[in-house]
Design a protein around this motif. Structure first.
Motif, mmCIF file in Angstrom:
data_model
loop_
_atom_site.group_PDB
_atom_site.id
_atom_site.type_symbol
_atom_site.label_atom_id
_atom_site.label_comp_id
_atom_site.label_asym_id
_atom_site.label_seq_id
_atom_site.Cartn_x
_atom_site.Cartn_y
_atom_site.Cartn_z
ATOM 1 N N ASN A 131 -4.988 -3.421 3.715
ATOM 2 C CA ASN A 131 -5.505 -4.190 2.573
ATOM 3 C C ASN A 131 -6.127 -5.503 3.002
ATOM 4 O O ASN A 131 -7.216 -5.878 2.590
ATOM 5 C CB ASN A 131 -4.372 -4.524 1.588
ATOM 6 N N THR A 134 -9.395 -5.150 4.850
ATOM 7 C CA THR A 134 -10.447 -4.739 3.910
ATOM 8 C C THR A 134 -10.926 -5.956 3.130
ATOM 9 O O THR A 134 -12.115 -6.207 3.012
ATOM 10 C CB THR A 134 -9.901 -3.661 2.945
ATOM 11 N N LYS A 135 -9.940 -6.738 2.651
ATOM 12 C CA LYS A 135 -10.282 -7.931 1.870
ATOM 13 C C LYS A 135 -11.141 -8.881 2.677
ATOM 14 O O LYS A 135 -12.074 -9.502 2.180
ATOM 15 C CB LYS A 135 -9.003 -8.662 1.443
#
Ligand code: ADP
Length: 639
Positions: A131, A134-135
């Motif tokens: 996550n 990706t962020k």
């Protein structure tokens, strides 16, 4: 609390590889600090925990479908809450940590761009990193593994650039795989023990009641086991980069080495200082006790060193550093010394020996000064020297010189004496032989005959006297003259002497007087009779011999310790300069010989020797042409 209400006493626990919390050891047994804690709980509550080993993912599945009752190390997620009940107290707070190889350049999250990262399947840490990247638009390639060991294995075998694990596992295992923390840490979260939802309420309650104590008591079975398995590393965050640690250890080692070096150096310096002090003391003691004056002078002739000169200066006070020859000696001696010093300093000579007489501390003394050129440590020229007190040596030398002169004089006198003796002996011998021959003449009248016989007798007596004198002086010289002390009636014997010499004096027209102070007494002394007679005979005979007219008086007085005897004449007297010499052997005053008075020059030396043997002394008072008085004493008490 007993687990009695729970029907099944066997609890199946889903186990997976999460070292050191729970893992399968090389012997195939599931171990870890969770199992240790559960074992203790089981023993107490009569529950048997059975472990069903698999991957983390399998564990989740098994709980879901009821194959296991319980899981350890579960992070709380919404989806999991649907099929699990969580204990109230999390057992561990952990976070995610990215590990890399020691030389890796990955030090921050952005460095993960285009890197291959190993993560464990269904693991919270992995999904969180996914996550995050990706962020942040960090493009990574993720490889999924079955457990954390696999993650570390992939990194160490260069099949992944980095890997994310739970910090509890990372701290315990990173060293073994030779990996380091990249410093990327995130997502702190609690992990719990969970049971299948709504199926194990009592087990959950029981666990809750234990968990609080487990977590907060440092001596709880859980905490002790946790420390044991993690080698105290669990939960540690690498605050300091490895190089700081390394640097710290290097610095510490250097400090220890430095400390040891300083201690050793100190010790060596101490020993060296003691050695220096010892040799200084040795030098000082040696110099202080050296019976000579030792010195070093600089180019201005000031003393750089002086020993204490104890013997030489006859003082124990230390010498003055500023003293110089001029402050110690008289001008002439100082000049003499300075001249020698300058000759050495100028290089004219390298050594010199001086001997001089001087006055030091009011004492007259002779010094022998050996000087030599001396180079100071800084290369400057100096003069050094040793001065010996040779006063005694000089005295002995003078005595020897005098003794030599005396011996030569004595030898000369002996030669003269022998010549004289032969004359002295030959004269009476000639007289005896000549007149004895003439006695053969039958036509001699009686008167002439008797006259010749008288001459022969006189010559014989004289010869005997001479021989006696020679024998006596030889005995005295050889130390063979015996002394025999007897009681001696003074007055009686002096009267006898008077009677004996009176006719001889009278025949020469001289008056002989015997003066006795205590005529009524007859004092007794202890003395050698023969020698007493010889002394007086010699002195009275001399007096008669060297007196032409006038009178001779002899007698004695007495003081506390001694009898003082004297023989006084009005004869030719003796010159002052001869008054000591006449007591020497073979000495005769010239004019007396010229006067034709016969003698050997031995009588007075025999007399003096006898008086001294009897414990007295003789002296003379005399004036030429007026007369002489010989005075001597003998002890009144027995020696
Ligand atoms: P000598 O046999 O020559 O008399 P002595 O030893 O008795 O030897 O005396 C040494 C010298 O001392 C004599 O030769 C004489 O010159 C001097 N002398 C001794 N007694 C007298 C005296 N009473 N008066 C003057 N001269 C004396």
């Amino acid at each position: 609390m007993a687990f009695t209400t729970i029907a099944q006493k066997v609890v199946k626990v889903g186990a997976f590889n999460y070292y050191p919390a729970i893992f399968k050891d090389s012997d195939g047994i599931v171990k870890g600090f969770y199992t240790d804690a559960l074992k203790a709980l089981g023993d107490k509550e009569n529950i048997k925990f059975i472990y069903v080993y698999g991957t983390w993912d399998e564990g989740l599945e098994r709980l879901k479908n009821g194959q296991v009752d319980m899981l350890t190390s579960v992070a709380m997620t919404e989806s999991r809450l649907e099929y699990m009940d969580y204990t109230n107290t999390p057992l561990l707070t952990v976070w995610s940590e990215v590990y890399v190889k020691p030389k890796s350049e990955i030090n921050g999250i952005l460095d993960l761009h285009n890197k291959t990262i190993a993560i464990m399947k269904s693991d919270m840490n992995g999904s969180y990193l996914k996550n995050l990247t990706t962020k942040l638009s960090v493009n990574c390639n993720f490889i999924e593994t079955s457990d954390f060991d696999e993650v570390f294995k992939l990194i160490s075998e260069n099949n992944a650039d980095a890997g994310v694990v739970n910090n509890t596992f990372g701290a315990a295992k990173s060293q073994g795989y030779n990996l380091r923390s990249s410093g990327i840490i995130f997502n702190p979260f609690d992990i719990f023990i969970t049971v299948k939802k709504n199926r194990h309420t009592e087990l959950l309650n029981l666990l809750n009641s234990y968990l609080h104590e487990w977590k907060h008591d440092p001596n709880s079975v859980y905490n002790i086991s946790r420390i044991k398995w993690s080698h105290k590393n669990i939960g540690a965050i690498e605050i300091f980069p490895a190089w700081v640690k390394k640097g710290f250890y290097i610095t510490l080692t250097l400090l220890i080495v430095l400390f040891v070096f300083v201690v050793l150096l100190n010790y060596k310096v101490k020993i060296a200082t003691e050695k220096v002090k010892y040799s200084e003391r040795l030098f000082e003691t040696f110099m202080a006790n050296t019976p000579a004056y030792v010195y070093i002078k600089d180019q201005t002739l000031h003393h750089l060193y002086q020993n204490r000169m104890v013997d030489m200066l006859n003082t124990s006070s230390p010498t003055n550093k500023n003293s110089s020859a001029r402050t110690i000696f008289d001008t002439v001696t100082a000049g003499y010394i300075e001249k020698a010093d300058r000759e050495i300093l100028s290089g004219k000579t390298t050594q010199t020996n001086l001997q001089y007489e001087c006055v030091l501390n009011g004492r007259k003394m002779w010094l022998h000064d050996y000087k030599f050129s001396f180079q100071l440590p800084d290369g400057q020229a100096a003069v050094a020297g040793i001065s010996f007190d040779i006063t005694n040596l000089k005295q002995t030398e003078a005595e020897l010189r005098n003794a030599k002169i005396k011996a030569e004089e004595s030898d000369r006198l002996k030669t003269a004496f022998l010549a004289n003796m032969s004359h002295e002996i030959r004269t009476p011998m000639n007289g005896i032989l000549g007149f004895a021959q003439m006695l053969h003449d039958d036509e001699l009248d009686k008167e002439t005959h008797d006259q010749y016989l008288n001459i022969i007798e006189t010559c014989g007596e004289r010869l005997l006297n001479i021989i006696n004198d020679i024998v006596d002086i030889s005995k005295i010289e050889a130390g063979l003259m015996p002394v025999e002390l007897v009681e001696f009636e003074l007055t009686h014997h002096l009267e006898h002497l008077y009677k004996f010499f009176s006719p001889e004096a009278t025949s020469k027209g001289i008056k002989l007087i015997y003066n006795h102070p205590t005529p009524e007494l007859n004092p007794v002394i202890f003395t050698d009779r023969e020698k007493f007679y010889a002394i007086f005979t010699n002195l009275i005979k001399n007096a008669i011999k060297y007196t032409v007219d006038g009178e001779i008086e002899f007698g004695y007085t007495k003081n506390t310790d001694d009898y003082i005897f004297y023989v006084k004449d009005t004869g030719i007297g003796i010159r002052k300069e001869m008054q000591t010499a006449i007591f020497e052997r073979f000495i005769q005053v010239e004019n007396t010989i010229k006067n034709g008075v016969a003698g050997t020059g031995l009588g007075l030396s025999i007399t003096k020797a006898y008086i001294e043997m009897l414990g007295g002394n003789i002296r003379i008072e005399s004036e030429p042409d007026k007369g002489s008085t010989f005075i001597f004493n003998l002890p009144a008490k027995r020696m």
